[in-house]
Design an enzyme around this catalytic site. Structure first.
Site, mmCIF file in Angstrom:
data_model
loop_
_atom_site.group_PDB
_atom_site.id
_atom_site.type_symbol
_atom_site.label_atom_id
_atom_site.label_comp_id
_atom_site.label_asym_id
_atom_site.label_seq_id
_atom_site.Cartn_x
_atom_site.Cartn_y
_atom_site.Cartn_z
ATOM 1 N N HIS B 111 0.918 -0.992 0.202
ATOM 2 C CA HIS B 111 -0.484 -0.405 0.118
ATOM 3 C C HIS B 111 0.860 1.213 0.039
ATOM 4 O O HIS B 111 1.710 0.845 0.483
ATOM 5 C CB HIS B 111 -0.723 -0.101 1.074
ATOM 6 C CG HIS B 111 -0.172 0.120 2.397
ATOM 7 N ND1 HIS B 111 0.216 -1.136 2.865
ATOM 8 C CD2 HIS B 111 -0.712 1.089 3.241
ATOM 9 C CE1 HIS B 111 0.811 -0.492 4.584
ATOM 10 N NE2 HIS B 111 0.410 0.226 3.951
ATOM 11 N N HIS B 113 1.362 3.774 1.796
ATOM 12 C CA HIS B 113 1.774 5.252 3.234
ATOM 13 C C HIS B 113 3.728 4.365 2.684
ATOM 14 O O HIS B 113 4.164 3.439 2.681
ATOM 15 C CB HIS B 113 2.075 3.582 4.974
ATOM 16 C CG HIS B 113 0.861 3.937 4.954
ATOM 17 N ND1 HIS B 113 -0.324 3.192 5.988
ATOM 18 C CD2 HIS B 113 0.094 5.432 4.724
ATOM 19 C CE1 HIS B 113 -0.952 4.087 6.348
ATOM 20 N NE2 HIS B 113 -1.478 5.291 5.588
ATOM 21 N N ASP B 115 6.343 4.188 4.641
ATOM 22 C CA ASP B 115 6.792 2.742 5.383
ATOM 23 C C ASP B 115 6.891 1.641 4.878
ATOM 24 O O ASP B 115 7.210 0.428 5.361
ATOM 25 C CB ASP B 115 6.444 2.699 7.031
ATOM 26 C CG ASP B 115 4.764 3.152 7.345
ATOM 27 O OD1 ASP B 115 4.148 3.480 6.713
ATOM 28 O OD2 ASP B 115 5.065 2.583 8.247
ATOM 29 N N HIS B 116 6.251 1.312 4.299
ATOM 30 C CA HIS B 116 5.922 0.152 3.115
ATOM 31 C C HIS B 116 6.462 0.576 1.634
ATOM 32 O O HIS B 116 6.474 -0.100 0.308
ATOM 33 C CB HIS B 116 4.373 -0.101 2.805
ATOM 34 C CG HIS B 116 4.256 -0.440 4.429
ATOM 35 N ND1 HIS B 116 4.345 -2.061 4.352
ATOM 36 C CD2 HIS B 116 3.343 -0.192 5.098
ATOM 37 C CE1 HIS B 116 3.329 -1.996 5.969
ATOM 38 N NE2 HIS B 116 3.507 -1.228 6.244
ATOM 39 N N HIS B 200 -7.604 -1.231 5.868
ATOM 40 C CA HIS B 200 -6.443 -0.363 6.132
ATOM 41 C C HIS B 200 -6.514 0.920 5.387
ATOM 42 O O HIS B 200 -6.876 2.443 5.998
ATOM 43 C CB HIS B 200 -4.862 -1.004 5.709
ATOM 44 C CG HIS B 200 -4.102 -0.241 6.599
ATOM 45 N ND1 HIS B 200 -4.586 -0.198 7.476
ATOM 46 C CD2 HIS B 200 -2.894 0.048 5.909
ATOM 47 C CE1 HIS B 200 -2.479 1.215 7.822
ATOM 48 N NE2 HIS B 200 -2.032 0.804 6.448
ATOM 49 N N ASP B 221 0.040 -3.472 5.326
ATOM 50 C CA ASP B 221 -1.133 -3.833 6.812
ATOM 51 C C ASP B 221 -2.485 -3.958 6.399
ATOM 52 O O ASP B 221 -3.038 -4.025 5.426
ATOM 53 C CB ASP B 221 -1.055 -2.120 6.866
ATOM 54 C CG ASP B 221 0.847 -1.966 7.306
ATOM 55 O OD1 ASP B 221 0.622 -2.613 7.941
ATOM 56 O OD2 ASP B 221 0.208 -0.703 7.776
ATOM 57 N N GLU B 246 1.734 -8.680 9.650
ATOM 58 C CA GLU B 246 2.180 -6.844 10.500
ATOM 59 C C GLU B 246 1.520 -7.691 12.129
ATOM 60 O O GLU B 246 0.516 -8.444 11.810
ATOM 61 C CB GLU B 246 1.430 -6.061 9.640
ATOM 62 C CG GLU B 246 0.770 -5.786 10.237
ATOM 63 C CD GLU B 246 -0.028 -4.341 10.668
ATOM 64 O OE1 GLU B 246 0.789 -3.769 11.070
ATOM 65 O OE2 GLU B 246 -1.120 -3.719 10.650
ATOM 66 N N HIS B 472 7.428 -7.221 12.751
ATOM 67 C CA HIS B 472 7.739 -5.938 13.458
ATOM 68 C C HIS B 472 6.773 -5.912 14.575
ATOM 69 O O HIS B 472 6.284 -4.320 14.744
ATOM 70 C CB HIS B 472 5.688 -5.150 12.551
ATOM 71 C CG HIS B 472 7.040 -4.093 11.455
ATOM 72 N ND1 HIS B 472 5.798 -3.710 10.232
ATOM 73 C CD2 HIS B 472 7.833 -4.504 10.747
ATOM 74 C CE1 HIS B 472 6.525 -3.366 8.874
ATOM 75 N NE2 HIS B 472 7.725 -3.880 9.125
#
EC number: 3.1.27.-
Lengths: 408, 661
Positions: B111, B113, B115-116, B200, B221, B246, B472
């Site tokens: 996705h 975001h 951090d991905h 999400h 996520d 996750e 994580h």
């Protein structure tokens, strides 16, 4: 279609109303319902399942948001954290934290599969009352270590076999308040016994043959305890004096179940100042104090339409940080808060100060008839904060708006 | 050897999960060498670090999976807490130097975001990767916008160098191949991937990666409870060998969405009631729509009259995206869209710059979400000095932004930007350091939708994996969850920490086609009818050709492979003490075998041999020792079973009472 929208409307109405009547409200969904909520520290509670076989004991850290008074807006943390968890093979109907330790003591009921089948169809609450086992012992008390920082698993450290557990009802527990960790327990008045946790040695037992079933048990000082029988009789005992047991028949009527809530003021050394509220399955509350337990100081008839025939979840508690207030639950999906200041010695009907209806407003399945609150506890220091749980596994933390201060 | 059959040894199939951070691992490099391993999955979790930033955990996702000799990178996230090299994953343990293209078969992004996906342009353009990058359509549309925003903050505002450029983002996005939900995409002949709905955020996906009969599911996520504009994550019972989930929120029990929404409404309501203005900085897509729907739904019921505005431009852009990606929203919105545009609101109007100075209460949604530039920052500067006003931050803010500063409780902001001189009228005249005092109420509200412990259990119940891998999380705090998963589902649960290796053994089933002729022949041999529950031995030749396994009769195999049949005969001598003449001994053998081997063709031939099926038996003796007979047995490879049996039988000697006929 029309029905759905009216249900949705009721739901939305409550949602809008909740904006005004609560300062804070948090709703959590456990995987399995609990009938115990026990404080294990200022910020943590224990909950545990009561289904017939596999159950979990969880120690939960309350969200930071509940404890920050300044800059609450900057704290977005509103989830429970599972800090420790463990597995139990029996149903947990009573769980108490031993003050000053990381130990909890748990009363476990083992239910044979036979009983499960027979009883689960009628009412799941009944399941807990039946403690017939294959292996010859009834309820037992287990000591669990909540563990520390290094591991998140709660482990069982000991089992107290109850030699005289002759009854088929669950054992009640009251942790000792002072001295070495010890626990007062019993399922009948005659069973009541004080056991030292480390050695399993009995320190005190009641020498009287009173077969009345026990519904509530609590210490009011280091040695003085109160026991409430299911028939409503109150007993005052002293662990220093096995022969001295004071009986106060409450004039309990046949077929009525009673339980008790005690307001203790541990700072005062005089136990006689504490108030005792007894709640009956006929929705009456009788308040008395230790100076004279026979005559009610005041009493009230509560206006409740019972949604369950079981007496298992009946609970009355005094607010620790709010004068004269008590909370009642276990008859339906609501928790009611009463201000006893206006109550009188004569039996009269009184309206609650506040009603928490949140458990009946469940997101997924809107079913007001089946929602029953299993237990509730007050926050020890925040005056209007209450935690409550219901049969659907919901746990709510709420803090209601005091109308008196809000209006001025 | 009688014949040649092409057959490679299939090593014991095993799944290996590796989690490494530092030391360069050769196991990931030998892509060609691992060709003989039919089923190896290596998992390299490159990093799972956490920092606490304003109460929210933000890590960095980048997982390398090697399955059946294929190497796949799952997510390519950036660590939002670091300003140096540590913000990007350390790709040096895939390859010390050179490009990643030859080591990776594909990259999948779950996705949008950061951090991905934040390290994606760095990975593809600066380290070097030219292969396919898979992501869903919405992610493909939104990801470059976020990357460009972040690049601007880092390079233009903070003046950092050694960062990817706008052109690199564009070049990187050219390598993206879009994914549709539930569509199986063949990356190459053996590797296939399939996307599932993850909830999400708009476009978030879980992916199933499959090579042969082995598969891995990566969740990214995900959210197991639907919200006002998105549905809940869903996957079919695909029984992957490993489910990688996750577990950032694995030890939490989430407060209900309803209570989060209630708090939001309560804050807005309180501020508007006291005549204040509410600013809600948002990213154009996602949370903004969710909160708009919420306000729209309850505005009238709350008896609210104050206007609600939404930044101009955004509405059109957002509506455009939502029209394109309507399948990614929840059912209610999809249904409404048939009748009207869900995002044409009754109470929410387009914002004009001049409205910010209007007197009286109002609610404004403005971009960007982190207050680093644009309209939200302009409005913030105008409203910050009034304690009646409120700013609600519904999401995470990266370091260096105004949003980040005010969430950390900063009350005085230094404005180094020249433009602000004109805008800050409240500044004392003659003040050279432009500073802005934050008097308005700051509220941080997290609406992020992640799976908690219960959600993880629900997903395991749905997918029924054979092994579970939690990434994580903090292993020490998840022992209980691990025990719970292992007890409830009787599967293994792994929580690889940095530098830890986990090995998982699997039992993949290898399908083999059997030729009809061979089956008919087996049937003709008699015996019980085939029973699927009982294993049965049969003979045939295994041919591995064109990625398929077939069991055929030897004749057919010879024909197909164009080979000549070779004869292979076994001969064996058995010594026997028998005080008879050679022909008599032969007769005695004949009689003996006749009585032992019922139902076999046994012939006593005039040339002085006994034939049992195709097995030839001769008797000879030397003149010196006439009683010591030497039996000569000879059989072909096909009759190996019977031949061995006969030699063993005859070694035991002949029974005494035999007549020689």
């Amino acid at each position: 279609m029309g029905e759905t929208s009216s249900v949705e409307n009721e739901f939305d109405d409550w949602f809008i109303e909740s904006l005004k009547i609560y300062n804070n409200i948090h709703e959590y969904q456990l995987e399995h319902p609990t009938r115990v909520i026990e404080w294990t520290s200022e910020k943590t509670i224990c909950v545990a399942g009561y289904s017939s076989d596999k159950n979990e004991i969880l120690e939960l850290l309350l969200p930071l948001k509940l404890f920050t008074d300044d800059n609450q807006g900057l704290c977005a943390e509103r989830d429970f954290k599972v800090v420790h968890g463990g597995f139990s093979d029996g149903s947990i109907h009573c769980l108490k934290h031993i003050p000053g330790t990381r130990y909890i003591i748990v009363a476990i009921d083992y239910v044979t599969s036979f009983c499960c089948h027979e009883l689960s169809s009628s009412n799941c609450c009944f399941l807990l009352r039946c403690v017939v086992t294959n292996d010859g012992f009834n309820s037992n008390l287990q000591v669990w270590d909540l563990g520390g920082e290094d591991c998140d698993v709660i482990k069982r450290t000991g089992v107290l076999q109850l030699k005289s557990a002759s009854s088929d009802k669950g054992v009640k527990i009251a942790p000792g308040l002072t001295g070495d960790p010890c626990v007062l327990h019993g399922s009948q008045i005659s069973d009541i016994q004080l056991t030292e946790l480390t050695s399993g040695k009995p320190l005190y037992s009641l020498g009287k043959d009173i077969p009345d079933l026990l519904s509530s048990l609590q210490f009011v000082s280091g040695s003085v305890f109160l026991a409430c029988a299911c028939n409503g009789d109150l007993y005052v005992g002293d662990t220093r004096n096995p022969s001295g047991l004071q009986n106060n028949p409450a004039g309990g009527r046949e077929g009525v179940h009673w339980c008790m809530g005690v307001k203790t003021d541990l700072s005062s050394s005089d136990p006689s100042s504490c108030s005792v509220a007894r709640l009956s399955s006929a929705c009456q509350v009788v308040v008395s104090d230790l100076r004279d337990l026979r005559a009610p100081l005041f009493q009230a008839q509560l206006h409740v339409q019972r949604k369950t025939t079981s007496d298992d979840f009946m609970k009355v508690t005094w607010a620790p940080a709010l004068d004269n207030c008590l909370a009642v639950s276990g008859f339906d999906g609501m928790v009611r808060i009463y201000d006893t200041a206006s109550w009188r010695p004569e039996l009269m009907e009184f309206q609650p100060l506040f009603i928490h209806r949140g458990h009946m407003m469940s997101d997924d399945q809107f079913d007001t008839s089946s929602a029953v609150v299993t237990t509730h506890v007050w926050h020890p220091s925040r005056p209007r904060t209450v935690l409550s749980a219901a049969v659907d596994g919901s746990v709510h933390v709420w803090d209601w708006v005091d109308k008196a201060t809000a209006s001025c | 050897m009688a014949r040649e059959v092409r057959c490679k040894t299939v090593e014991e199939p095993s799944l290996v999960a590796l989690a490494k951070t530092h030391a360069a691992t050769p196991s990931f490099k030998n892509k060609t060498a691992s060709g003989s391993h039919l089923s190896n999955v290596h998992l390299c979790i490159s990093s799972s670090c956490f920092l606490s930033g304003a109460g929210q955990d933000v890590g960095r996702s980048c997982i390398l999976v090697s399955i059946g000799g294929k190497n796949i990178m799952l997510d390519c996230g950036m660590h939002m807490g670091f300003n140096d090299d540590r913000r990007f994953p350390d790709f040096s343990y895939i390859t010390q130097q050179g490009r990643l293209t030859e080591f990776l078969d594909c990259v999948i992004i779950s996705h949008f975001h950061l951090d991905h996906c934040g390290a994606l342009p760095y990975m593809s353009e600066m380290v070097g990767y030219d292969g396919p990058i898979y992501m869903t359509h919405p992610t493909k549309a939104i990801c470059p916008i976020l990357l460009e925003d972040f690049r601007k903050i880092t390079v233009d505002k903070k003046g950092e160098t050694n960062f990817f450029t706008s052109q690199m983002i564009k070049d990187c996005m050219k390598k993206v191949v879009p994914l549709n939900l539930h569509q199986t995409v063949q990356v190459d002949d053996e590797l296939e991937i399939k996307a599932y709905y993850a909830g999400h955020v708009l476009g978030a996906a879980m992916v199933q990666i499959k090579v042969g009969s082995e598969s891995v599911v990566y969740t990214g996520d995900y959210n197991m409870t639907p919200d006002r504009h998105l549905g809940a994550a869903w996957i079919d019972k695909c029984r992957p060998d490993i489910l990688i989930s996750e577990s950032t929120y694995a030890t939490t029990i989430r407060d209900s969405k309803r209570c989060r929404e209630r708090d939001f409404l309560k804050k807005v309501h309180e501020t508007v009631e006291r005549g204040g203005k509410v600013l809600i900085p948002v990213f154009a897509l996602g949370r903004a729509q969710e909160l708009c729907i919420l306000l729209e739904t309850f505005w009238e019921r709350m008896n609210m009259k104050a206007p609600i505005y939404f930044s101009t431009g955004l509405t059109e852009k957002a509506n455009h995206y939502y029209k394109l990606f309507i399948t990614w929203t929840n059912q209610k919105i999809r249904k409404t869209f048939v009748q009207r545009n869900m995002f044409e609101f009754k109470h929410i109007k387009a914002f004009d710059r001049s409205y910010a100075d209007n007197p009286g209460p109002m609610v404004v949604f403005a971009t960007p979400g982190m207050l680093h530039a644009g309209q939200s920052l302009q409005i913030f500067k105008k409203w910050a000095g009034n304690e009646k006003n409120m700013i609600i931050m519904p999401g995470y803010c990266v370091q260096g932004t105004i949003g980040h500063k005010i969430l950390n409780g900063q009350k005085k902001l230094e404005m180094e930007n020249r433009q602000t001189v004109i805008e800050i009228e409240r500044c004392e005249p003659g003040c050279c350091h432009l500073s802005l005092e934050v008097k308005l109420q700051v509220e941080y509200m997290s609406f992020s939708a992640h799976a908690d412990a219960k959600g993880i259990m629900q997903l395991i119940r749905m997918a029924e994996p054979r092994n579970m891998l939690l990434v994580h999380g903090e292993a020490k705090k998840m022992e209980f969850l691990k025990d719970k998963i292992e007890q409830e589902f009787t599967i293994n649960c792994f929580m690889p920490a940095n530098g830890e290796t986990t090995t998982v053994i699997t039992n993949p089933s290898v399908p083999v086609d059997i030729s009809l002729n061979l089956l008919k022949r087996e049937m003709a041999l008699g015996g019980p009818l085939p029973d699927p529950k009982k294993p049965r031995t049969m003979h045939g030749t295994l041919i591995m050709k064109d990625n398929s396994l077939r069991l055929v009769s030897p004749e057919q195999a010879l024909k197909e492979l164009g080979l000549n049949e070779h004869q292979l005969r076994f001969t064996c001598r058995v010594q026997l003490q028998d005080p008879h003449s050679d022909p008599d001994t032969l007769s005695r053998i004949y009689t003996h075998l006749k009585s032992v081997l019922k139902g076999y063709t046994i012939q006593h031939l005039p040339d002085g041999t006994v034939m049992v099926e195709s097995i030839v038996i001769k008797v000879s003796s030397s003149a010196e020792e006439p009683n010591t007979k030497v039996l000569l047995l000879s059989w072909s490879y096909q009759d190996e079973d019977l031949g061995s049996f006969l030699s063993t039988l005859l070694k035991k000697g002949l029974p005494s009472g035999l007549s020689s006929m």
